[in-house]
Design a protein around this motif. Structure first.
Motif, PDB file in Angstrom:
ATOM      1  N   ILE A   1     120.742 115.897  26.265  1.00 46.53           N
ATOM      2  CA  ILE A   1     119.699 116.820  26.438  1.00 46.53           C
ATOM      3  C   ILE A   1     118.147 116.330  26.281  1.00 46.53           C
ATOM      4  O   ILE A   1     117.924 116.380  25.107  1.00 46.53           O
ATOM      5  CB  ILE A   1     120.139 118.035  26.358  1.00 46.53           C
TER       6      ILE A   1
ATOM      7  N   LEU B   1     124.814 123.170  30.982  1.00 39.28           N
ATOM      8  CA  LEU B   1     125.815 123.187  30.619  1.00 39.28           C
ATOM      9  C   LEU B   1     127.321 123.854  30.569  1.00 39.28           C
ATOM     10  O   LEU B   1     127.824 123.190  30.421  1.00 39.28           O
ATOM     11  CB  LEU B   1     125.390 122.606  29.124  1.00 39.28           C
ATOM     12  N   ASP B   2     127.248 125.421  30.714  1.00 37.61           N
ATOM     13  CA  ASP B   2     128.428 126.011  30.258  1.00 37.61           C
ATOM     14  C   ASP B   2     129.031 125.738  31.315  1.00 37.61           C
ATOM     15  O   ASP B   2     130.715 125.981  31.483  1.00 37.61           O
ATOM     16  CB  ASP B   2     127.767 127.452  29.620  1.00 37.61           C
TER      17      ASP B   2
ATOM     18  N   SER C   1     117.531 117.644  32.184  1.00 36.86           N
ATOM     19  CA  SER C   1     117.580 118.901  31.532  1.00 36.86           C
ATOM     20  C   SER C   1     118.229 119.390  33.172  1.00 36.86           C
ATOM     21  O   SER C   1     118.168 119.132  34.344  1.00 36.86           O
ATOM     22  CB  SER C   1     115.876 119.221  31.750  1.00 36.86           C
TER      23      SER C   1
ATOM     24  N   THR D   1     119.329 124.150  29.383  1.00 37.55           N
ATOM     25  CA  THR D   1     119.891 122.773  29.190  1.00 37.55           C
ATOM     26  C   THR D   1     121.278 123.493  29.449  1.00 37.55           C
ATOM     27  O   THR D   1     122.667 123.731  29.815  1.00 37.55           O
ATOM     28  CB  THR D   1     119.707 121.863  29.698  1.00 37.55           C
ATOM     29  N   TYR D   2     120.996 124.129  28.156  1.00 36.87           N
ATOM     30  CA  TYR D   2     122.368 124.968  27.306  1.00 36.87           C
ATOM     31  C   TYR D   2     123.432 125.929  28.554  1.00 36.87           C
ATOM     32  O   TYR D   2     124.428 125.961  28.338  1.00 36.87           O
ATOM     33  CB  TYR D   2     122.497 125.472  26.271  1.00 36.87           C
TER      34      TYR D   2
ATOM     35  N   ASN E   1     127.490 121.667  22.927  1.00 29.25           N
ATOM     36  CA  ASN E   1     126.065 122.038  23.905  1.00 29.25           C
ATOM     37  C   ASN E   1     125.349 121.146  22.622  1.00 29.25           C
ATOM     38  O   ASN E   1     124.242 120.143  23.210  1.00 29.25           O
ATOM     39  CB  ASN E   1     125.316 123.002  23.877  1.00 29.25           C
ATOM     40  N   GLU E   2     125.515 121.687  21.414  1.00 31.89           N
ATOM     41  CA  GLU E   2     124.395 121.231  20.365  1.00 31.89           C
ATOM     42  C   GLU E   2     124.842 119.933  20.159  1.00 31.89           C
ATOM     43  O   GLU E   2     124.137 118.791  19.588  1.00 31.89           O
ATOM     44  CB  GLU E   2     124.656 122.040  19.519  1.00 31.89           C
TER      45      GLU E   2
ATOM     46  N   ASN F   1     126.169 117.818  22.065  1.00 30.80           N
ATOM     47  CA  ASN F   1     125.356 116.495  23.342  1.00 30.80           C
ATOM     48  C   ASN F   1     123.292 116.016  23.051  1.00 30.80           C
ATOM     49  O   ASN F   1     122.992 116.422  23.104  1.00 30.80           O
ATOM     50  CB  ASN F   1     125.327 117.669  25.059  1.00 30.80           C
TER      51      ASN F   1
ATOM     52  N   LYS G   1     116.719 122.350  25.921  1.00 32.49           N
ATOM     53  CA  LYS G   1     117.602 122.290  25.615  1.00 32.49           C
ATOM     54  C   LYS G   1     118.049 123.684  25.947  1.00 32.49           C
ATOM     55  O   LYS G   1     119.672 124.098  26.362  1.00 32.49           O
ATOM     56  CB  LYS G   1     117.758 122.792  23.854  1.00 32.49           C
ATOM     57  N   ILE G   2     117.202 125.168  25.806  1.00 33.84           N
ATOM     58  CA  ILE G   2     117.610 126.365  26.005  1.00 33.84           C
ATOM     59  C   ILE G   2     118.146 126.542  27.641  1.00 33.84           C
ATOM     60  O   ILE G   2     118.972 126.882  27.605  1.00 33.84           O
ATOM     61  CB  ILE G   2     116.567 127.554  25.601  1.00 33.84           C
TER      62      ILE G   2
END
Length: 193
Positions: A62, A74-75, A141, A70-71, A56-57, A59, A67-68
């Motif tokens: 985003i 993303l998982d 997002s 969207t992470y 994730n970091e 990408n 970020k938080i």
């Protein structure tokens, strides 16, 4: 001569694989009227989906301020293309279902991962994203903040809790203490949850 031939095959293989993983777009999808903006949106979405398989970091597609949230989404994209049933690492392909214009150069993106075998389609998952126009491109997002914008928020340490009407503060405090304990054992500092 052998080197040139191998290089040519490698490049051809790369581009054929990249093409097979490209976003499928139905001809009836209503994209932004501006064809340049529409092309930028599709290009950025393809880049985002390609980067979704990386950590994730890493990408860069985003939206920085979300970020938080969207992470978490993303998982769900990790290994989404793989099918054990069909023994294929790229069986499920991304299909653009809908693009809905929101406010302030934002679009709600609806997409699905579908695999086709002998004319039979297999739906793996459906997702919604928000595309935000940033400079000359787009960043993406989760719709989590948009869907919960009228909800209440409680923050205990680095833990943020969103709830619609009520929340059990005893459970919140228990969770926060447990998360802090695990963070200390794992030697992780300042992890936002």
């Amino acid at each position: 001569m052998k080197f040139k031939f191998i290089l040519l095959l490698t490049i051809a293989g790369y581009f054929s694989n990249a093409q097979s993983n490209a976003l499928r777009i139905h001809s009836q999808i209503r994209l932004p009227q501006d064809s340049v903006e529409s092309q930028k949106l599709i290009t950025a979405l393809n880049e985002f989906l390609d980067a979704a398989s990386e950590p994730n970091e890493e990408n860069s597609w985003i939206l920085e301020t979300q970020k938080i949230e969207t992470y978490i989404l993303l998982d769900e994209f990790k290994d989404i293309k793989k099918s054990r049933e069909f023994s294929d690492d790229t069986f499920y392909k991304p299909y653009l279902n809908n693009v809905i214009e929101l406010k302030n150069n934002q679009y709600l993106i609806q997409l699905s991962y579908i695999g086709v075998d002998n004319s039979e389609s297999h739906l793996r998952a459906s997702f919604e994203l928000i595309a935000h126009q940033v400079n000359d491109s787009f960043r993406f997002s989760s719709p989590l903040l948009r869907n919960t914008e009228h909800w209440q928020k409680a923050q205990i340490g680095n833990n943020i809790f969103r709830y619609e009407k009520s929340i059990n503060m005893d459970n919140v405090e228990t969770f926060s203490a447990l998360a802090d304990t695990f963070d200390k054992k794992l030697k992780v500092d300042n992890q936002d949850i």
